[in-house]
Design a protein around this motif. Structure first.
Motif, PDB file in Angstrom:
ATOM      1  N   THR A  16       0.830  -1.207   0.000  1.00 24.88           N
ATOM      2  CA  THR A  16       0.000   0.000   0.000  1.00 24.88           C
ATOM      3  C   THR A  16       0.860   1.250   0.000  1.00 24.88           C
ATOM      4  O   THR A  16       0.539   2.258  -0.646  1.00 24.88           O
ATOM      5  N   GLN A  20       0.307   2.630  -6.626  1.00 26.32           N
ATOM      6  CA  GLN A  20       0.134   3.655  -7.637  1.00 26.32           C
ATOM      7  C   GLN A  20      -1.236   4.330  -7.521  1.00 26.32           C
ATOM      8  O   GLN A  20      -1.388   5.501  -7.837  1.00 26.32           O
ATOM      9  N   GLU A  21      -2.209   3.573  -7.044  1.00 21.65           N
ATOM     10  CA  GLU A  21      -3.588   4.077  -6.996  1.00 21.65           C
ATOM     11  C   GLU A  21      -4.411   3.209  -6.051  1.00 21.65           C
ATOM     12  O   GLU A  21      -4.196   1.996  -5.967  1.00 21.65           O
ATOM     13  N   VAL A  22      -5.342   3.810  -5.332  1.00 21.52           N
ATOM     14  CA  VAL A  22      -6.255   3.079  -4.456  1.00 21.52           C
ATOM     15  C   VAL A  22      -7.682   3.506  -4.774  1.00 21.52           C
ATOM     16  O   VAL A  22      -7.990   4.704  -4.782  1.00 21.52           O
ATOM     17  N   LYS A  23      -8.541   2.525  -5.052  1.00 16.40           N
ATOM     18  CA  LYS A  23      -9.950   2.793  -5.318  1.00 16.40           C
ATOM     19  C   LYS A  23     -10.810   2.043  -4.312  1.00 16.40           C
ATOM     20  O   LYS A  23     -10.494   0.911  -3.926  1.00 16.40           O
ATOM     21  N   ILE A  56      -6.034  -1.903  -4.432  1.00 16.99           N
ATOM     22  CA  ILE A  56      -4.750  -1.217  -4.325  1.00 16.99           C
ATOM     23  C   ILE A  56      -3.911  -1.603  -5.534  1.00 16.99           C
ATOM     24  O   ILE A  56      -3.420  -2.735  -5.639  1.00 16.99           O
ATOM     25  N   LYS A  57      -3.746  -0.695  -6.460  1.00 20.04           N
ATOM     26  CA  LYS A  57      -2.999  -0.971  -7.686  1.00 20.04           C
ATOM     27  C   LYS A  57      -1.505  -0.903  -7.404  1.00 20.04           C
ATOM     28  O   LYS A  57      -0.986   0.126  -6.994  1.00 20.04           O
ATOM     29  N   ASP A  60       0.663  -2.256 -13.423  1.00 16.47           N
ATOM     30  CA  ASP A  60      -0.369  -2.357 -14.458  1.00 16.47           C
ATOM     31  C   ASP A  60      -1.030  -3.726 -14.475  1.00 16.47           C
ATOM     32  O   ASP A  60      -2.172  -3.863 -14.899  1.00 16.47           O
ATOM     33  N   SER A  63      -2.806  -6.117  -8.615  1.00 18.57           N
ATOM     34  CA  SER A  63      -3.491  -5.330  -7.593  1.00 18.57           C
ATOM     35  C   SER A  63      -3.759  -6.209  -6.379  1.00 18.57           C
ATOM     36  O   SER A  63      -3.816  -7.441  -6.475  1.00 18.57           O
TER      37      SER A  63
END
Length: 204
Positions: A16, A20-23, A56-57, A60, A63
């Motif tokens: 985490t 790169q990104e969390v949705k 949690i990315k 590419d 996740s």
């Protein structure tokens, strides 16, 4: 098993930190639940699940998806008892439902094999919220609390696949394989959960 989950949590925390990104999102869907082991004449209980997720990315292709899910599980069965009333041999049949309701916490690793399409697997810990045995006979029903007969914690492994659209709508199919005996009674009987889930979700 507890050490394994602790190690997974530590790895998840580390991932985490480098995410790169969390949705965040929500999901709900169909459960087809049953148990395996020392049980007879059992059939699936059709029910539902609902909960929240976070994806949690890491890259590419990869996740990590922790979830918090209410899941209605258990089984259905046909109960049959035969007795001699002194004149005739009588067989009585009734319908039974074992309701095992859990708060499950899966941690799912997702690998994207194509755009939007992922293969998924990961461990799960479940906390038993309630356990009830319902019997229905000739229009009458009786329900009893049997939570004391079951373990408060269940461990399992999830396997499945998912598909996510660009607008956040997503779909999933997953099987949860129970690893531990959920019975907490005297004797050598062993019963394990098994649940097939079909889900629809949305990432905000």
């Amino acid at each position: 098993m507890k050490k394994l989950l602790l190690s997974i949590a530590m790895v998840a925390f580390g991932l985490t930190a480098n995410a790169q990104e969390v949705k965040f999102g929500a999901k709900a869907g169909l459960n087809i639940a049953n148990v395996s082991g020392d049980v007879e004449n059992n059939d699936a209980r059709t029910s539902f699940h609902v909960g929240g997720v976070a994806e949690i990315k890491i890259s590419d292709k990869f996740s990590l998806q922790p979830e918090l899910v209410y899941s209605a599980q258990g089984l259905t069965s046909e109960l049959e008892e035969t007795f001699d009333d002194g004149t005739n041999v009588v067989t009585i049949k009734a319908d039974g439902t074992l309701k095992l309701d859990y708060l499950n916490v899966p941690v799912i690793a997702k690998y994207y094999v194509a755009e939007g399409l992922s293969l998924e697997a990961g461990p799960q810990i479940g906390f038993l919220l309630s356990a009830k045995q319902k019997v229905e006979f000739e229009g009458e029903s009786d329900e009893q609390d049997v939570k004391d007969n079951f373990s408060s914690i269940d461990f399992g492994l999830n396997f499945g696949a998912g598909y996510k659209l660009e607008n956040g709508l997503n779909f999933g199919a997953r099987y949860n394989l129970g690893l531990t005996n959920v019975l907490d009674t005297e004797g050598d009987e062993s019963v394990k959960n098994g649940v097939f889930q079909i889900s629809v979700g949305y990432f905000f």
